[in-house]
Write an enzyme that holds these catalytic residues in place. Structure first.
Site, PDB file in Angstrom:
ATOM      1  N   GLY A 234      22.819  55.587  38.469  1.00  0.00           N
ATOM      2  CA  GLY A 234      23.032  55.529  39.905  1.00  0.00           C
ATOM      3  C   GLY A 234      24.325  56.249  40.248  1.00  0.00           C
ATOM      4  O   GLY A 234      24.919  56.922  39.395  1.00  0.00           O
TER       5      GLY A 234
ATOM      6  N   GLU B  51      27.935  57.243  40.577  1.00  0.00           N
ATOM      7  CA  GLU B  51      29.102  56.869  39.798  1.00  0.00           C
ATOM      8  C   GLU B  51      30.328  57.308  40.569  1.00  0.00           C
ATOM      9  O   GLU B  51      30.394  58.429  41.046  1.00  0.00           O
ATOM     10  CB  GLU B  51      29.067  57.538  38.419  1.00  0.00           C
TER      11      GLU B  51
ATOM     12  N   THR C  82      17.886  50.192  31.611  1.00  0.00           N
ATOM     13  CA  THR C  82      17.140  50.416  30.376  1.00  0.00           C
ATOM     14  C   THR C  82      16.377  49.156  29.970  1.00  0.00           C
ATOM     15  O   THR C  82      15.224  49.225  29.554  1.00  0.00           O
ATOM     16  CB  THR C  82      18.106  50.863  29.265  1.00  0.00           C
TER      17      THR C  82
ATOM     18  N   ASN D 279      29.263  49.254  29.188  1.00  0.00           N
ATOM     19  CA  ASN D 279      28.009  48.800  28.585  1.00  0.00           C
ATOM     20  C   ASN D 279      28.022  49.167  27.100  1.00  0.00           C
ATOM     21  O   ASN D 279      28.260  50.312  26.744  1.00  0.00           O
ATOM     22  CB  ASN D 279      26.849  49.496  29.324  1.00  0.00           C
TER      23      ASN D 279
ATOM     24  N   SER E 281      25.099  51.948  26.476  1.00  0.00           N
ATOM     25  CA  SER E 281      24.936  52.723  27.696  1.00  0.00           C
ATOM     26  C   SER E 281      24.129  53.988  27.421  1.00  0.00           C
ATOM     27  O   SER E 281      24.409  54.722  26.479  1.00  0.00           O
ATOM     28  CB  SER E 281      26.316  53.084  28.228  1.00  0.00           C
ATOM     29  N   SER E 282      23.094  54.187  28.241  1.00  0.00           N
ATOM     30  CA  SER E 282      22.300  55.415  28.076  1.00  0.00           C
ATOM     31  C   SER E 282      23.110  56.574  28.634  1.00  0.00           C
ATOM     32  O   SER E 282      23.501  56.548  29.795  1.00  0.00           O
ATOM     33  CB  SER E 282      20.996  55.323  28.848  1.00  0.00           C
TER      34      SER E 282
ATOM     35  N   SER F 213      26.013  51.904  35.553  1.00  0.00           N
ATOM     36  CA  SER F 213      25.997  51.659  34.125  1.00  0.00           C
ATOM     37  C   SER F 213      26.136  50.163  33.834  1.00  0.00           C
ATOM     38  O   SER F 213      27.006  49.486  34.377  1.00  0.00           O
ATOM     39  CB  SER F 213      27.137  52.426  33.472  1.00  0.00           C
ATOM     40  N   GLY F 214      25.235  49.622  33.005  1.00  0.00           N
ATOM     41  CA  GLY F 214      25.311  48.204  32.634  1.00  0.00           C
ATOM     42  C   GLY F 214      24.558  47.298  33.582  1.00  0.00           C
ATOM     43  O   GLY F 214      24.553  46.089  33.432  1.00  0.00           O
TER      44      GLY F 214
HETATM   45  N1  LIG Z   1      17.089  41.231  32.520  1.00  0.00           N
HETATM   46  C1  LIG Z   1      18.102  41.028  31.702  1.00  0.00           C
HETATM   47  N2  LIG Z   1      18.241  39.848  31.087  1.00  0.00           N
HETATM   48  C2  LIG Z   1      19.260  39.624  30.260  1.00  0.00           C
HETATM   49  N3  LIG Z   1      20.209  40.520  29.988  1.00  0.00           N
HETATM   50  C3  LIG Z   1      20.148  41.728  30.576  1.00  0.00           C
HETATM   51  C4  LIG Z   1      19.084  42.048  31.455  1.00  0.00           C
HETATM   52  N4  LIG Z   1      19.262  43.299  31.876  1.00  0.00           N
HETATM   53  C5  LIG Z   1      20.389  43.733  31.290  1.00  0.00           C
HETATM   54  N5  LIG Z   1      20.924  42.806  30.484  1.00  0.00           N
HETATM   55  C6  LIG Z   1      22.158  42.899  29.670  1.00  0.00           C
HETATM   56  O1  LIG Z   1      22.921  43.954  30.174  1.00  0.00           O
HETATM   57  C7  LIG Z   1      23.144  44.953  29.194  1.00  0.00           C
HETATM   58  C8  LIG Z   1      23.098  46.320  29.821  1.00  0.00           C
HETATM   59  O2  LIG Z   1      21.809  46.625  30.251  1.00  0.00           O
HETATM   60  P1  LIG Z   1      21.227  48.109  30.184  1.00  0.00           P
HETATM   61  O3  LIG Z   1      21.568  48.762  28.912  1.00  0.00           O
HETATM   62  O4  LIG Z   1      19.828  48.021  30.567  1.00  0.00           O
HETATM   63  O5  LIG Z   1      22.032  48.768  31.344  1.00  0.00           O
HETATM   64  P2  LIG Z   1      21.785  50.201  31.982  1.00  0.00           P
HETATM   65  O6  LIG Z   1      21.630  49.985  33.421  1.00  0.00           O
HETATM   66  O7  LIG Z   1      20.715  50.898  31.267  1.00  0.00           O
HETATM   67  O8  LIG Z   1      23.177  50.876  31.757  1.00  0.00           O
HETATM   68  P3  LIG Z   1      23.474  52.386  31.423  1.00  0.00           P
HETATM   69  O9  LIG Z   1      23.411  53.131  32.690  1.00  0.00           O
HETATM   70  O10 LIG Z   1      24.826  52.318  30.871  1.00  0.00           O
HETATM   71  O11 LIG Z   1      22.477  52.825  30.428  1.00  0.00           O
HETATM   72  C9  LIG Z   1      22.042  44.741  28.180  1.00  0.00           C
HETATM   73  O12 LIG Z   1      22.446  45.184  26.923  1.00  0.00           O
HETATM   74  C10 LIG Z   1      21.848  43.251  28.230  1.00  0.00           C
HETATM   75  O13 LIG Z   1      22.796  42.611  27.451  1.00  0.00           O
HETATM   76 MG   LIG Z   2      20.581  52.420  30.112  1.00  0.00          MG
END
Ligand SMILES: Nc1ncnc2c1ncn2[C@@H]1O[C@H](COP(=O)(O)OP(=O)(O)OP(=O)(O)O)[C@@H](O)[C@H]1O
Ligand SMILES: [Mg+2]
Length: 1020
Positions: A409, A411, A137, A182, A185-186, A132-133
């Site tokens: 992934g 957890e 996404t 996050n 977070s999805s 997560s984070g």
């Molecule tokens: N390539 C990137 N460039 C800049 N910031 C990023 C990038 N990828 C992620 N972030 C930052 O990290 C935060 C979390 O990313 P994201 O929501 O994609 O995580 P996730 O892996 O989908 O987490 P979750 O499993 O909780 O959904 C984003 O809101 C953004 O602020």
């Molecule tokens: Mg996500």
């Protein structure tokens, strides 16, 4: 005019652009050089240790290089800051470019998948995983944007594209929430298919959703929030709407929104997001009625959360005249009475009738929450279905797809619940899929390249997948049995059953089964699985499940629950089983496609840019199975490249291949690697690719290349300097031209003024130009009075003077030409001899006499050099015997006439021996020399024909003083062929001039009859 300078500059700039365009490879080189921080591809790490892996990752991260490959897998580290690498220009750089030619980028992967799909016309998926984070996404959104920008498009397709892009804010509002890890977070797994037609246009999409975290609807940990949509509605909703839904404009008012004690956070702007979502709902074609129903449900959940129960004296739950309940019944369109019963009584089915058994307050709350979760969960599914409908492409023609899988992934928490179990099981399945697909792909490649397959050493996690999912024996089957078993099933009996069945499985441990050491780390109610990524301990409490079903007048609710028959006696499926079958389906979907992987890593827990938390990353590298992945990729050959690509890069390293290899690339590569001293076991030659076993072999080659490139660089530098000189010269030339043109124009504008600095050069130019023109077009005769170049104003006077001068000159020349004294006298002599006597004389008058008519042979000249040569002329001599015509030359000197045949003197006639000269009175040109017979050297008279008879005879008369010797004869001339032997030349007239020997032995001459009328005036 003034812009000419800037034009020159512009031209130089254009040329520069052109040069850069030509040197595109140089640009790539520069990019690669910039990116040469650490190693771009982990496959090329010399040692595959975790330490080396992390050090490389860290090195790159410190330079904001967040992407690194493991072969075609992309590792991405969340930078927690905006990097300027996602603009349109970057997208264009990566479009259609070979995967390995540019620095690692998510666009490279997206583009490569897309290009492969187009060329091979098959399906693909991109698996994005990470905790997560970590940025999953964000990554999936970047891929979607890349396709939206770079794929060809039409207006029609643009609407599909908008829908695909706009599905994100809607799904995120309903499926994402702020967690500790996050802010966005999805809380569901998402698989999205993007469909492309054969031209590569994105024409449709489809989404599958997995395992929405419904528990969040009713409960949030400290510092976390419910799904965004609740806050968006309460904070951003219009007053009318809130009034209709019976909601307060205050999140603090709702139990379901305040448990985490952070309903409002500065990093989230719920009001703005509300607008985005409302707009997005429109774009994905959700009409107003359905939108109202949708918000009705969201509101009903909030009302449900505020439903409080009283208890009666027996401790049973009571619900009396509850306004919140009425709002729920109202919004969902269900009967308030049955809703109340449903929340406070349990229906027990006996054989013939139903018995209602009252709930305790705890049970009632459980039922209430279960209802809220069920409603929300089903609504989420409904929403996904509607999005799918709006993105659906109904065109039946065949399409290819690229799937995007954004799924959590591994957890691992201190206490791992049932949900973690599902997530980790999912990852276990995806790892299994990866192994199968990668090995399959490797094996296929070896086969295609005709290279012997070598078994790979790696851990196959199938044994763990089986442990979880095997029918009748796996953990999920046992869980099912326990949940549905009549009687008092508890969490502990479930654990016992597991111990019974899995007792000696190497990947399963409980307190009871563990050895002494391990036992210390395990609670009695826990079991531990040894996942491929590491050990995870799960708590069995609360693993069993309940289902609650409802009926409704709210269209969405009715639709959601329509498939579930409340009276059904069929055993309902547990959540675990549902999840298992949906995973199975997903695996099937993915197995049929070609796989691409993105592994996202979180750089630190505090969402800070520039922080590389090594321990945290090590942990993720482990749980994402990156080392395992690397090992599978590295097994066999670490590196492989198409022959032409390999040769193109390394050909400077071998004299035989540099600068050009003329043969087949494969042969070139063989020659090259032999030259570099590759040992036989270090590489293999496939059909189209070279396979290199160890990275160090490649590195040695790469190092050599770097060195060599440096040398080449010098050559390039010289070339650059030379080009610079050329460019500067060109620039100077143009600057000079600009100056000249400016001056010219200024001169032109001031041409009428008196001579000054502005116009002096211009006027000089005009003068010269006029005179040059005049020179080439001067009139040729005195009679031509029209041909004269009209002069420019400055030269009017000059022109007039020149004109006069020129005419005077011409007159003088003419006069001189027609009155040469001497020639005139000669003509007079001719006239005195021939006028009125010979018929051809009149025509000859106009023909001027010339000094001489032939070039004399040098030997002849030498022989007669003592005598002064006066005149020479070609003649035809007639033999004395038979009158055969012979071409000869006749030379007149001071003392004699010579008959010459080329370099030979045939006859010399001294003027003293020349007693007479005869010609006829006709138009013929026969001349007879009568020669004295006393001279023993002479052979008789000489008969000749000469085209310039008058000129010849006049000259002869003057030179030899023979004016009186010439006779013009009529009819016949007697000749002496030799001493005592006579003959004659007879003359007559006819149509055709002829000379021939007549039967009587005389020379017969027929002369042409002249047209006397025409010539009379000339005689005058
Ligand atoms: N390539 C990137 N460039 C800049 N910031 C990023 C990038 N990828 C992620 N972030 C930052 O990290 C935060 C979390 O990313 P994201 O929501 O994609 O995580 P996730 O892996 O989908 O987490 P979750 O499993 O909780 O959904 C984003 O809101 C953004 O602020
Ligand atoms: Mg996500």
């Amino acid at each position: 005019l003034m812009n000419l300078d800037s034009l020159v500059v512009h031209f130089a700039a254009l040329r520069l652009i052109q040069l850069v365009a030509q040197g595109q490879l140089d640009m790539e080189g520069a990019l690669t050089a910039r990116d040469r921080v650490g190693i771009q591809d982990f496959v090329l790490l010399d040692e595959t240790t975790e330490a080396a892996f992390l050090s490389n990752l860290k090195k790159r991260f410190s330079k904001d290089l967040i992407y690194t490959y493991i072969g075609t897998l992309l590792v991405s580290v969340n930078p927690y800051k905006e990097l300027d690498i996602y603009n349109k220009k970057q997208m264009e750089v990566y479009m259609g470019v070979n995967f390995f030619e540019l620095p690692p980028h998510i666009y490279a992967l997206a583009d490569n998948a897309y290009q492969t799909m187009l060329t091979e016309y098959n399906n693909h998926f991109i698996l994005i995983s990470g905790e997560s984070g970590a940025g999953k996404t964000e990554a999936s959104k970047k891929i979607l944007q890349y396709y939206a920008v770079t794929c060809p498009s039409t207006t029609l397709l643009n609407t599909v594209r908008d829908k695909m892009l706009m599905s994100n804010p809607v799904l995120e509002a309903f499926g994402n929430a702020k967690t500790l890890k996050n802010d966005n977070s999805s809380r569901f797994g998402k698989y999205m298919d993007i469909q492309f037609d054969s031209q590569g246009d994105a024409v449709g999409g489809h989404i599958l959703n997995y395992l929405l975290e419904k528990s969040r609807v009713v409960h949030q940990n400290h510092g976390e929030r419910n799904f965004h949509i609740f806050y968006q509605l309460v904070e951003g909703g219009e007053d009318d709407l809130l009034h209709e839904l019976g909601l307060e404009k205050d999140a603090q008012h709702y139990n379901y929104l305040t448990q985490g004690e952070c309903a409002i956070v500065s990093s989230i702007n719920d009001r703005n997001d509300w607008k985005t979502v409302k707009n997005a709902l429109q774009i994905i074609n959700i009409d107003e009625i359905n939108t109202n129903h949708l918000f009705g449900i969201v509101a009903s959940v909030l009302h449900l959360g505020n439903v409080q129960f009283d208890s009666d004296s027996k401790g049973h739950a009571l619900l009396n005249n509850n306004t919140e309940l009425r709002w729920v019944s109202n919004l969902l369109g269900v009967d308030a009475q049955s809703l109340q019963e449903g929340l406070t009584y349990r229906k027990i089915e006996a054989r013939t009738d139903q018995v209602l058994s009252p709930f305790t307050i705890d049970h009632a709350i459980y039922a209430r929450d279960a209802l809220a979760k069920a409603i929300y969960g089903q609504t989420f599914t409904w929403l996904v279905n509607r999005i799918n409908e709006s993105m659906e492409n109904k065109d039946p023609s065949r399409k290819t797809v690229i799937g995007l899988l954004d799924i959590y992934g591994f957890e691992v928490f201190y206490v791992n619940s049932f949900e973690q179990f599902c997530i980790n099981y999912c990852n276990e399945k995806l790892q299994q899929l990866f192994i199968q697909l990668t090995l399959k792909a490797e094996q296929e490649e070896y086969e295609a390249e005709d290279i012997e397959w070598e078994p790979v050493q790696f851990f196959n996690n199938k044994i763990i997948c089986d442990l979880v999912e095997e029918r009748h024996r796996g953990i999920i089957s046992i869980l099912d049995e326990e949940c549905l078993r009549p009687g008092d099933a508890t969490d502990l009996t479930f654990l016992e059953r597991l111990e019974d069945k899995m007792g000696n499985h190497p990947h399963f441990v409980t307190h009871k089964l563990a050895d002494k050491m391990t036992r210390k780390t395990l609670e009695r109610g826990d079991f531990r699985l040894l996942h491929y990524a590491g050990e995870v301990t799960y708590c069995v409490v609360g693993k069993r499940n309940q289902n609650l079903i409802c009926q409704s007048k709210n269209a969405i609710v009715r639709e959601c629950f329509a498939t579930v028959d409340p009276d059904s006696r069929r055993r309902p499926e547990t959540v675990a089983t549902q999840f298992k079958s949906s995973l199975l389906k997903l695996t099937e979907i993915l197995m049929a496609k070609e796989a691409w992987y993105i592994r996202c890593l979180k750089s630190n827990e505090s969402k800070q840019p520039g922080q590389f938390d090594e321990a945290l990353i090590r942990h993720q590298v482990k749980y994402l199975g990156l080392m395992e992945h690397l090992r599978v990729r590295r097994a066999g050959f670490a590196y492989r490249r198409k022959y032409d690509v390999f040769l193109k890069r390394y050909k400077p390293l071998c004299p035989a291949t540099w600068p050009h290899w003329r043969g087949v690339p494969a042969d070139g590569v063989e020659v090259l690697v032999q030259h570099l001293g590759y040992l036989p076991y270090e590489y293999k030659m496939g059909r189209t690719k070279i396979f290199i076993r160890h990275p160090r072999t490649l590195y040695a080659t790469e190092d050599a290349y770097e060195k060599c490139k440096h040398e080449l660089g010098k050559t390039t530098k010289i070339e650059t300097c030379w080009r610079g000189v050329q460019a500067r010269k060109e620039r100077e030339k143009r600057a000079w031209a600009v100056k000249v043109i400016k001056k010219f124009i200024k001169g032109y504008m001031t041409r009428g003024q008196a001579k000054c600095t502005d116009n002096s050069e211009y006027l000089a130019f005009v003068r010269q130009n006029y005179l040059n023109r005049l020179k080439n077009t001067l009139p040729k005769t005195v009679l031509d009075k029209t041909t004269w170049q009209s002069p420019p104003a400055v030269l009017t006077e000059t022109s007039e003077l020149l004109r006069k001068l020129h005419y005077r000159l011409m007159v003088r020349k003419y006069v001189r030409g027609i009155t040469p004294q001497r020639k005139f006298q000669l003509k007079l002599l001719t006239s005195s001899i021939f006028k009125g006597k010979k018929e051809s004389y009149p025509q000859s008058v106009a023909q001027p006499f010339v000094d001489t008519r032939i070039n004399i042979n040098i030997r002849v000249l030498q022989m007669i050099r003592n005598e002064h040569i006066k005149y020479s002329i070609p003649v035809i001599k007639y033999d004395r015997k038979g009158f055969k015509p012979r071409p000869r030359q006749l030379i007149l000197t001071q003392t004699a006439a010579y008959v010459i045949e080329e370099a030979k003197i045939k006859q010399r006639v001294l003027y003293t021996s020349l007693k007479g000269i005869s010609v006829s009175n006709l138009t013929d040109s026969i001349i007879v020399f009568h020669i004295t017979c006393e001279d023993p050297k002479q052979k008789g008279d000489l008969v000749m024909q000469c085209d310039h008879l008058f000129e010849f005879l006049t000259k002869l008369c003057v030179i030899a003083n023979k004016q009186n010797a010439v006779k013009v004869v009529q009819g016949s001339i007697k000749i002496e062929i030799q001493a005592g032997k006579e003959s004659a030349v007879d003359f007559t007239t006819g149509q055709e001039p002829m000379v021939y020997k007549a039967k009587n032995g005389h020379l017969m001459v027929t002369a042409h009859v002249p047209n006397t009328d025409n010539n009379d005036h000339l005689v005058e």
